[in-house]
Design a protein around this motif. Structure first.
Motif, PDB file in Angstrom:
ATOM      1  N   MET A  97       2.004  15.653  -2.384  1.00 41.21           N
ATOM      2  CA  MET A  97       2.267  15.837  -0.960  1.00 41.21           C
ATOM      3  C   MET A  97       2.095  17.294  -0.540  1.00 41.21           C
ATOM      4  O   MET A  97       2.021  17.594   0.658  1.00 41.21           O
ATOM      5  N   LEU A  98       2.032  18.198  -1.514  1.00 43.74           N
ATOM      6  CA  LEU A  98       1.838  19.615  -1.218  1.00 43.74           C
ATOM      7  C   LEU A  98       0.372  19.954  -0.940  1.00 43.74           C
ATOM      8  O   LEU A  98       0.066  21.074  -0.526  1.00 43.74           O
ATOM      9  N   GLU A  99      -0.521  19.000  -1.164  1.00 45.96           N
ATOM     10  CA  GLU A  99      -1.953  19.253  -0.969  1.00 45.96           C
ATOM     11  C   GLU A  99      -2.359  19.052   0.492  1.00 45.96           C
ATOM     12  O   GLU A  99      -1.613  18.473   1.288  1.00 45.96           O
ATOM     13  N   GLN A 100      -3.556  19.509   0.827  1.00 41.54           N
ATOM     14  CA  GLN A 100      -4.040  19.410   2.207  1.00 41.54           C
ATOM     15  C   GLN A 100      -4.318  17.966   2.611  1.00 41.54           C
ATOM     16  O   GLN A 100      -4.245  17.623   3.786  1.00 41.54           O
ATOM     17  N   ASN A 101      -4.655  17.132   1.644  1.00 41.83           N
ATOM     18  CA  ASN A 101      -4.922  15.715   1.919  1.00 41.83           C
ATOM     19  C   ASN A 101      -3.929  14.864   1.141  1.00 41.83           C
ATOM     20  O   ASN A 101      -4.272  14.251   0.134  1.00 41.83           O
ATOM     21  N   PRO A 102      -2.666  14.812   1.588  1.00 42.56           N
ATOM     22  CA  PRO A 102      -1.649  14.090   0.820  1.00 42.56           C
ATOM     23  C   PRO A 102      -1.814  12.583   0.960  1.00 42.56           C
ATOM     24  O   PRO A 102      -2.351  12.088   1.967  1.00 42.56           O
ATOM     25  N   PRO A 103      -1.359  11.822  -0.027  1.00 46.37           N
ATOM     26  CA  PRO A 103      -1.419  10.362   0.087  1.00 46.37           C
ATOM     27  C   PRO A 103      -0.401   9.847   1.092  1.00 46.37           C
ATOM     28  O   PRO A 103       0.660  10.445   1.282  1.00 46.37           O
ATOM     29  N   GLN A 104      -0.739   8.761   1.728  1.00 49.85           N
ATOM     30  CA  GLN A 104       0.198   8.093   2.641  1.00 49.85           C
ATOM     31  C   GLN A 104       0.885   6.952   1.896  1.00 49.85           C
ATOM     32  O   GLN A 104       0.303   6.332   1.016  1.00 49.85           O
ATOM     33  N   PHE A 105       2.133   6.682   2.250  1.00 44.83           N
ATOM     34  CA  PHE A 105       2.826   5.529   1.689  1.00 44.83           C
ATOM     35  C   PHE A 105       2.221   4.254   2.287  1.00 44.83           C
ATOM     36  O   PHE A 105       1.797   4.262   3.431  1.00 44.83           O
ATOM     37  N   PRO A 106       2.189   3.151   1.524  1.00 41.40           N
ATOM     38  CA  PRO A 106       2.636   2.988   0.140  1.00 41.40           C
ATOM     39  C   PRO A 106       1.512   3.335  -0.839  1.00 41.40           C
ATOM     40  O   PRO A 106       0.341   3.382  -0.464  1.00 41.40           O
ATOM     41  N   PHE A 107       1.885   3.553  -2.105  1.00 40.48           N
ATOM     42  CA  PHE A 107       0.896   3.772  -3.146  1.00 40.48           C
ATOM     43  C   PHE A 107       1.486   3.414  -4.506  1.00 40.48           C
ATOM     44  O   PHE A 107       2.695   3.229  -4.661  1.00 40.48           O
ATOM     45  N   VAL A 108       0.600   3.305  -5.475  1.00 44.31           N
ATOM     46  CA  VAL A 108       1.015   3.138  -6.878  1.00 44.31           C
ATOM     47  C   VAL A 108       0.983   4.519  -7.516  1.00 44.31           C
ATOM     48  O   VAL A 108       0.027   5.280  -7.318  1.00 44.31           O
ATOM     49  N   ALA A 109       2.028   4.862  -8.254  1.00 48.33           N
ATOM     50  CA  ALA A 109       2.081   6.151  -8.937  1.00 48.33           C
ATOM     51  C   ALA A 109       2.061   5.944 -10.444  1.00 48.33           C
ATOM     52  O   ALA A 109       2.787   5.103 -10.978  1.00 48.33           O
ATOM     53  N   LEU A 110       1.219   6.721 -11.111  1.00 49.70           N
ATOM     54  CA  LEU A 110       1.220   6.791 -12.569  1.00 49.70           C
ATOM     55  C   LEU A 110       1.886   8.109 -12.938  1.00 49.70           C
ATOM     56  O   LEU A 110       1.334   9.185 -12.695  1.00 49.70           O
ATOM     57  N   LEU A 111       3.088   8.027 -13.497  1.00 50.24           N
ATOM     58  CA  LEU A 111       3.821   9.209 -13.931  1.00 50.24           C
ATOM     59  C   LEU A 111       3.590   9.355 -15.422  1.00 50.24           C
ATOM     60  O   LEU A 111       4.037   8.519 -16.216  1.00 50.24           O
ATOM     61  N   VAL A 112       2.880  10.411 -15.794  1.00 48.06           N
ATOM     62  CA  VAL A 112       2.449  10.521 -17.184  1.00 48.06           C
ATOM     63  C   VAL A 112       2.675  11.946 -17.671  1.00 48.06           C
ATOM     64  O   VAL A 112       2.099  12.903 -17.167  1.00 48.06           O
TER      65      VAL A 112
END
Length: 354
Positions: free
Chosen positions: A120-135
């Protein structure tokens, strides 16, 4: 709102200032890699002591770089878990004391929620909803994300996390600490097609992972190829590293595609230390394109542990009027509570749009 973020869950001391109007103002980080290298891994007591030594100097450097005064702070966020108990306590105690001295609220942040929200700190952040891979070194999870605090675990590793498997395989190859980045560098010189590693648990339904078998496969290859020598040839080791890395990346990609199809979502976020791996990014980009999806990730410096992700996650919760103690159901006070183990799906959801 101006929020200070403090990260001290393991072997990096990270601080950052996030402003809800101006974005990230400044951040700095101190890595303890040199301190722990002689031991081949993190020594918790040494980590805690180093956090205590570095927090105040880093804080002064941070405010100087941002050209703001401590009196302008409106909230402080700190990592409350998961992580090493002593390291967490150092950061939490520092944060609570500073918040009390400035009469501002404090909030304990879930370390993996920080990673999850780092893009979300990037210039093109993802919008909800999404799938997250926490690795990362300690976690490999697939999570359906409907909003901040609205998390459903879809699958996770039943044994080693992906980052842990990287580090253990690096030790088998006699690579320096930290092993994961060194293995990735070695893999760049290797032929991933020379050895066909398995893709664990991809031949059955479900979204869980298993990586311990890849480590065992690598150990057997090393024993097979080394002959009478302590280790195989340099090229052979590079080929083993490349085959291992590709197997991990493709295994993760297969499960991510399944998760996107299962949830009918089109956005995939990868976060955590292993998300900096270039092979993983390349393989995942190709995988999501096949299902008309989009891939999001943080810049390299925000993939590993850092204060910026904690400041951002803390701002989201402070803006929703949460305070330290509420996550545990306790009243706001000076008590310092951390959680070395803390399931992500236990976090309260934020209903307020910020």
């Amino acid at each position: 709102m101006l929020v200070l973020g403090i990260e001290s869950s393991c072997d990096e001391t990270g601080l950052a200032l996030y402003c809800s109007q101006r974005g990230l103002l400044a951040h700095n980080i101190y890595s303890q890699v040199k301190l722990h290298r002689a031991f081949g891994g993190v020594v918790p007591e040494l980590a805690s002591r180093d956090h205590a030594r570095k927090l105040l100097p880093l804080l002064e450097q941070l405010f100087s770089a941002a050209a703001v005064d401590k009196s302008e702070l409106e909230g402080i966020a700190y990592t409350a878990g998961p992580g090493l108990m002593g390291a967490l306590l150092v950061g939490a105690s520092f944060a609570k004391a500073l918040a009390w001295s400035l009469s501002v609220p404090a909030i304990g942040v879930h370390h993996m929620e920080g990673h999850l929200l780092a893009p979300m700190l990037e210039q093109n952040p993802p919008q909800f909803p999404f799938v997250a891979l926490l690795v990362s070194g300690g976690h490999t999870q697939l999570v359906a994300v409907e909003g901040v605090g609205r998390y459903q675990t879809l699958g996770e590793s039943v044994d080693d996390a992906a980052g842990e498997a990287f580090d253990k395989t690096a030790k088998l190859l006699d690579l320096d600490y930290p092993g994961g980045p060194h293995l990735a560098a070695l893999a760049e010189r290797g032929d991933a097609a020379r050895y066909r590693f398995p893709r664990p648990m991809t031949d059955r339904p479900g979204l869980d992972f298993s990586f311990s078998g890849l480590k065992t496969f690598a150990r057997n290859l090393i024993a097979q190829e080394r002959g009478d020598q302590p280790l195989p040839s340099a090229q052979c080791m590079a080929d083993i590293a490349a085959g291992f890395e590709l197997a991990v990346a493709e295994t993760l990609a297969i499960k991510c595609r399944r998760a996107l199809q299962q949830t009918a979502m089109q956005r995939l976020v990868i976060a955590g230390g292993v998300s900096a791996n270039q092979t993983l990014r390349r393989v995942l980009t190709a995988a999501v394109e096949k299902v008309d999806g989009q891939l999001f990730y943080a810049r390299q410096e925000f993939c590993t542990d850092n204060g910026a992700m904690i400041a951002y996650a803390g701002w989201r919760r402070l803006a929703a009027a949460q305070r330290s103690g509420e996550l545990a159901g306790a009243p706001q006070n000076l008590a310092v509570e951390v959680r070395p183990r803390w399931p992500l799906d236990q976090l309260p959801a934020i209903t307020e749009v910020v």
